[in-house]
Motif scaffolding. Structure first.
Motif, PDB file in Angstrom:
ATOM      1  N   ALA A 189      44.532   3.628 -61.774  1.00 34.20           N
ATOM      2  CA  ALA A 189      45.782   4.378 -61.620  1.00 34.20           C
ATOM      3  C   ALA A 189      45.498   5.842 -61.322  1.00 34.20           C
ATOM      4  CB  ALA A 189      46.640   4.251 -62.883  1.00 34.20           C
ATOM      5  N   VAL A 190      44.468   6.389 -61.952  1.00 33.84           N
ATOM      6  CA  VAL A 190      44.082   7.779 -61.706  1.00 33.84           C
ATOM      7  C   VAL A 190      43.725   7.973 -60.238  1.00 33.84           C
ATOM      8  CG1 VAL A 190      42.283   9.484 -62.157  1.00 33.84           C
ATOM      9  CG2 VAL A 190      43.341   8.256 -64.065  1.00 33.84           C
ATOM     10  N   LYS A 191      42.937   7.062 -59.688  1.00 31.13           N
ATOM     11  CA  LYS A 191      42.518   7.162 -58.294  1.00 31.13           C
ATOM     12  C   LYS A 191      43.721   7.086 -57.356  1.00 31.13           C
ATOM     13  CE  LYS A 191      38.757   5.133 -57.108  1.00 31.13           C
ATOM     14  NZ  LYS A 191      37.713   4.148 -56.719  1.00 31.13           N
ATOM     15  N   VAL A 192      44.614   6.109 -57.595  1.00 29.20           N
ATOM     16  CA  VAL A 192      45.814   5.964 -56.760  1.00 29.20           C
ATOM     17  C   VAL A 192      46.674   7.225 -56.840  1.00 29.20           C
ATOM     18  CG1 VAL A 192      48.003   4.715 -56.529  1.00 29.20           C
ATOM     19  CG2 VAL A 192      45.880   3.454 -56.855  1.00 29.20           C
ATOM     20  N   GLY A 193      46.817   7.767 -58.052  1.00 28.72           N
ATOM     21  CA  GLY A 193      47.642   8.961 -58.239  1.00 28.72           C
ATOM     22  C   GLY A 193      47.119  10.161 -57.484  1.00 28.72           C
ATOM     23  N   LEU A 194      45.812  10.368 -57.506  1.00 27.00           N
ATOM     24  CA  LEU A 194      45.221  11.494 -56.787  1.00 27.00           C
ATOM     25  C   LEU A 194      45.425  11.357 -55.280  1.00 27.00           C
ATOM     26  CD1 LEU A 194      41.945  11.945 -58.835  1.00 27.00           C
ATOM     27  CD2 LEU A 194      43.696  13.689 -58.512  1.00 27.00           C
ATOM     28  N   VAL A 195      45.247  10.154 -54.755  1.00 28.15           N
ATOM     29  CA  VAL A 195      45.427   9.929 -53.326  1.00 28.15           C
ATOM     30  C   VAL A 195      46.888  10.156 -52.927  1.00 28.15           C
ATOM     31  CG1 VAL A 195      45.342   8.199 -51.488  1.00 28.15           C
ATOM     32  CG2 VAL A 195      43.463   8.360 -53.139  1.00 28.15           C
ATOM     33  N   ALA A 196      47.826   9.616 -53.717  1.00 30.88           N
ATOM     34  CA  ALA A 196      49.256   9.785 -53.414  1.00 30.88           C
ATOM     35  C   ALA A 196      49.658  11.254 -53.455  1.00 30.88           C
ATOM     36  CB  ALA A 196      50.101   8.982 -54.399  1.00 30.88           C
ATOM     37  N   HIS A 197      49.190  11.966 -54.461  1.00 30.97           N
ATOM     38  CA  HIS A 197      49.506  13.389 -54.573  1.00 30.97           C
ATOM     39  C   HIS A 197      48.930  14.152 -53.383  1.00 30.97           C
ATOM     40  CE1 HIS A 197      50.574  17.091 -56.561  1.00 30.97           C
ATOM     41  NE2 HIS A 197      49.333  17.525 -56.513  1.00 30.97           N
ATOM     42  N   GLY A 198      47.723  13.806 -52.973  1.00 31.27           N
ATOM     43  CA  GLY A 198      47.116  14.461 -51.825  1.00 31.27           C
ATOM     44  C   GLY A 198      47.905  14.234 -50.551  1.00 31.27           C
ATOM     45  N   ILE A 199      48.437  13.033 -50.372  1.00 32.30           N
ATOM     46  CA  ILE A 199      49.238  12.734 -49.184  1.00 32.30           C
ATOM     47  C   ILE A 199      50.484  13.606 -49.139  1.00 32.30           C
ATOM     48  CG2 ILE A 199      50.676  10.968 -48.089  1.00 32.30           C
ATOM     49  CD1 ILE A 199      48.578   8.906 -49.044  1.00 32.30           C
ATOM     50  N   VAL A 200      51.167  13.723 -50.280  1.00 26.79           N
ATOM     51  CA  VAL A 200      52.386  14.547 -50.336  1.00 26.79           C
ATOM     52  C   VAL A 200      52.063  16.005 -50.032  1.00 26.79           C
ATOM     53  CG1 VAL A 200      54.229  15.403 -51.832  1.00 26.79           C
ATOM     54  CG2 VAL A 200      53.555  13.004 -51.941  1.00 26.79           C
ATOM     55  N   ILE A 201      51.002  16.532 -50.640  1.00 29.23           N
ATOM     56  CA  ILE A 201      50.622  17.929 -50.417  1.00 29.23           C
ATOM     57  C   ILE A 201      50.275  18.156 -48.948  1.00 29.23           C
ATOM     58  CG2 ILE A 201      48.938  19.713 -50.989  1.00 29.23           C
ATOM     59  CD1 ILE A 201      50.966  19.097 -53.203  1.00 29.23           C
ATOM     60  N   ALA A 202      49.551  17.216 -48.331  1.00 30.59           N
ATOM     61  CA  ALA A 202      49.175  17.364 -46.928  1.00 30.59           C
ATOM     62  C   ALA A 202      50.408  17.369 -46.021  1.00 30.59           C
ATOM     63  CB  ALA A 202      48.230  16.237 -46.521  1.00 30.59           C
ATOM     64  N   ILE A 203      51.400  16.533 -46.327  1.00 30.94           N
ATOM     65  CA  ILE A 203      52.630  16.514 -45.530  1.00 30.94           C
ATOM     66  C   ILE A 203      53.355  17.847 -45.625  1.00 30.94           C
ATOM     67  CG2 ILE A 203      54.916  15.457 -45.291  1.00 30.94           C
ATOM     68  CD1 ILE A 203      53.660  12.821 -46.238  1.00 30.94           C
ATOM     69  N   ILE A 204      53.428  18.412 -46.828  1.00 30.69           N
ATOM     70  CA  ILE A 204      54.040  19.735 -47.005  1.00 30.69           C
ATOM     71  C   ILE A 204      53.297  20.767 -46.155  1.00 30.69           C
ATOM     72  CG2 ILE A 204      54.453  21.601 -48.661  1.00 30.69           C
ATOM     73  CD1 ILE A 204      54.840  19.417 -50.792  1.00 30.69           C
ATOM     74  N   GLY A 205      51.965  20.687 -46.149  1.00 27.92           N
ATOM     75  CA  GLY A 205      51.168  21.607 -45.345  1.00 27.92           C
ATOM     76  C   GLY A 205      51.436  21.466 -43.858  1.00 27.92           C
ATOM     77  N   ILE A 206      51.615  20.238 -43.380  1.00 20.93           N
ATOM     78  CA  ILE A 206      51.918  20.007 -41.966  1.00 20.93           C
ATOM     79  C   ILE A 206      53.231  20.688 -41.584  1.00 20.93           C
ATOM     80  CG2 ILE A 206      52.564  18.235 -40.280  1.00 20.93           C
ATOM     81  CD1 ILE A 206      50.539  16.383 -41.731  1.00 20.93           C
ATOM     82  N   PHE A 207      54.251  20.540 -42.425  1.00 24.12           N
ATOM     83  CA  PHE A 207      55.537  21.187 -42.139  1.00 24.12           C
ATOM     84  C   PHE A 207      55.399  22.710 -42.137  1.00 24.12           C
ATOM     85  CE2 PHE A 207      57.581  17.108 -43.406  1.00 24.12           C
ATOM     86  CZ  PHE A 207      58.337  16.929 -42.256  1.00 24.12           C
ATOM     87  N   LEU A 208      54.612  23.240 -43.067  1.00 23.67           N
ATOM     88  CA  LEU A 208      54.404  24.685 -43.117  1.00 23.67           C
ATOM     89  C   LEU A 208      53.696  25.181 -41.863  1.00 23.67           C
ATOM     90  CD1 LEU A 208      53.396  25.536 -46.795  1.00 23.67           C
ATOM     91  CD2 LEU A 208      55.094  26.757 -45.421  1.00 23.67           C
ATOM     92  N   ALA A 209      52.630  24.502 -41.482  1.00 20.33           N
ATOM     93  CA  ALA A 209      51.887  24.907 -40.283  1.00 20.33           C
ATOM     94  C   ALA A 209      52.776  24.827 -39.042  1.00 20.33           C
ATOM     95  CB  ALA A 209      50.647  24.028 -40.118  1.00 20.33           C
ATOM     96  N   TYR A 210      53.590  23.778 -38.951  1.00 27.19           N
ATOM     97  CA  TYR A 210      54.484  23.613 -37.806  1.00 27.19           C
ATOM     98  C   TYR A 210      55.544  24.711 -37.792  1.00 27.19           C
ATOM     99  CZ  TYR A 210      57.341  21.126 -34.356  1.00 27.19           C
ATOM    100  OH  TYR A 210      58.049  20.776 -33.233  1.00 27.19           O
ATOM    101  N   ALA A 211      56.067  25.058 -38.977  1.00 32.07           N
ATOM    102  CA  ALA A 211      57.066  26.125 -39.064  1.00 32.07           C
ATOM    103  C   ALA A 211      56.475  27.459 -38.637  1.00 32.07           C
ATOM    104  CB  ALA A 211      57.608  26.221 -40.490  1.00 32.07           C
TER     105      ALA A 211
END
Length: 290
Positions: A189-211
């Motif tokens: 569960a720890v491994k899955v949680g870290l990967v999921a959190h990383g995906i969300v953070i990366a998506i936020i970063g993509i929107f920021l870079a695009y903005a």
């Protein structure tokens, strides 16, 4: 005897503050993940962190929980800042260490903002706007360099998301966690949680870079916008539900950190981590600081 006896260590209250902080972070992500799964199930609006916490205010027990979460988030922020100041995780003073400790400071300041938001909601101050979008808007108002600053923040945020994903896959987090029967069972569960959190953070970063690239702060956004982007993909509701479950798994990671995390400068070399013997992983680093 502690293998850190010959070093300047942080105050004795650092460890309990760290554990309170991770517990509050876990509570935040349980709420956020549960609301995300519910939004995927019902077709409702997926919430960002501040909005998710704000929904607690209307429940009979919501205000005390909000205050508890606010205090905990401030504790987590304090832990990150102290860890950077005392170099509790032995990153060192080289370029790599400075970057790592700088990251601790940034995450600490982010959680100060989340703690303020939770406290304002507990006092009935409202949820406020999207903090990521507000930051992007403020930076772009400072001059021509503002859009490049937003784009740079976006790229750094993408890198942070990738770091979390690799942290999960490479299992580097195991070096900090004491090994017990329960911590071993919770490791998937720890491994899955870290990967999921990383995906969300990366998506936020993509929107920021695009903005930043388009000089349009309205294109930036936090977790709420990230969730909507996932929902708009093919089979988006299923992906959103999976992401919500992943964030609940990230809450499990935070609980595991709260209970089993080892602070290298404040720990003995006799314990066993999920990655092996603590002393073999950290004693070589400690010798460089002695």
């Amino acid at each position: 005897m502690s293998i850190t006896d010959n070093l300047n260590t942080a105050p004795s209250w650092v460890s309990p503050v760290m554990r309170v902080g991770y517990s509050a972070r876990a509570a935040t992500y349980v709420i956020l993940g549960a609301l995300t799964v519910l939004a995927a199930w019902t077709g409702g609006q997926a919430e960002g962190t501040s909005s998710a916490l704000g929904q607690l205010r209307d429940t009979s027990w919501g205000v005390p929980v909000l205050w508890a979460v606010a205090v905990g988030l401030f504790a987590y922020a304090l832990w990150r800042l102290i860890a950077a100041h005392y170099d509790l995780e032995l990153h060192g003073s080289g370029l790599k260490g400075i970057v790592a400790r700088g990251g601790l400071i940034v995450t600490g300041l982010i959680h100060v903002g989340l703690g303020v938001s939770a406290a304002r909601q507990a006092m009935g101050g409202g949820e406020g706007g999207d903090s990521v979008q507000s930051l992007a808007s403020w930076l772009m108002q400072q001059g021509e360099w503002g859009k490049w600053a937003v784009a740079t923040v976006g790229l750094v945020t993408i890198a942070a998301g990738i770091y979390y994903v690799f942290k999960g896959f490479r299992e580097s987090y195991k070096r900090h966690l004491r090994e017990t029967r329960l911590s071993r069972k919770l490791d998937p569960a720890v491994k899955v949680g870290l990967v999921a959190h990383g995906i969300v953070i990366a998506i936020i970063g993509i929107f920021l870079a695009y903005a930043g690239w388009n000089a349009d702060p309205s294109q930036a956004g936090g977790m709420g916008l990230a969730f909507e982007a996932v929902r708009n993909q093919p089979f988006g509701r299923f992906l959103l539900a999976g992401l919500g479950l992943g964030l609940i798994a990230f809450a499990v990671y935070c609980v595991v950190e709260a209970v089993y995390r080892i602070i290298p400068r404040c720990s003995s070399g006799s314990m066993h981590t999920l990655a092996g013997n603590f002393s073999t992983a950290w004693e070589r680093r400690l010798k460089r600081f002695a």
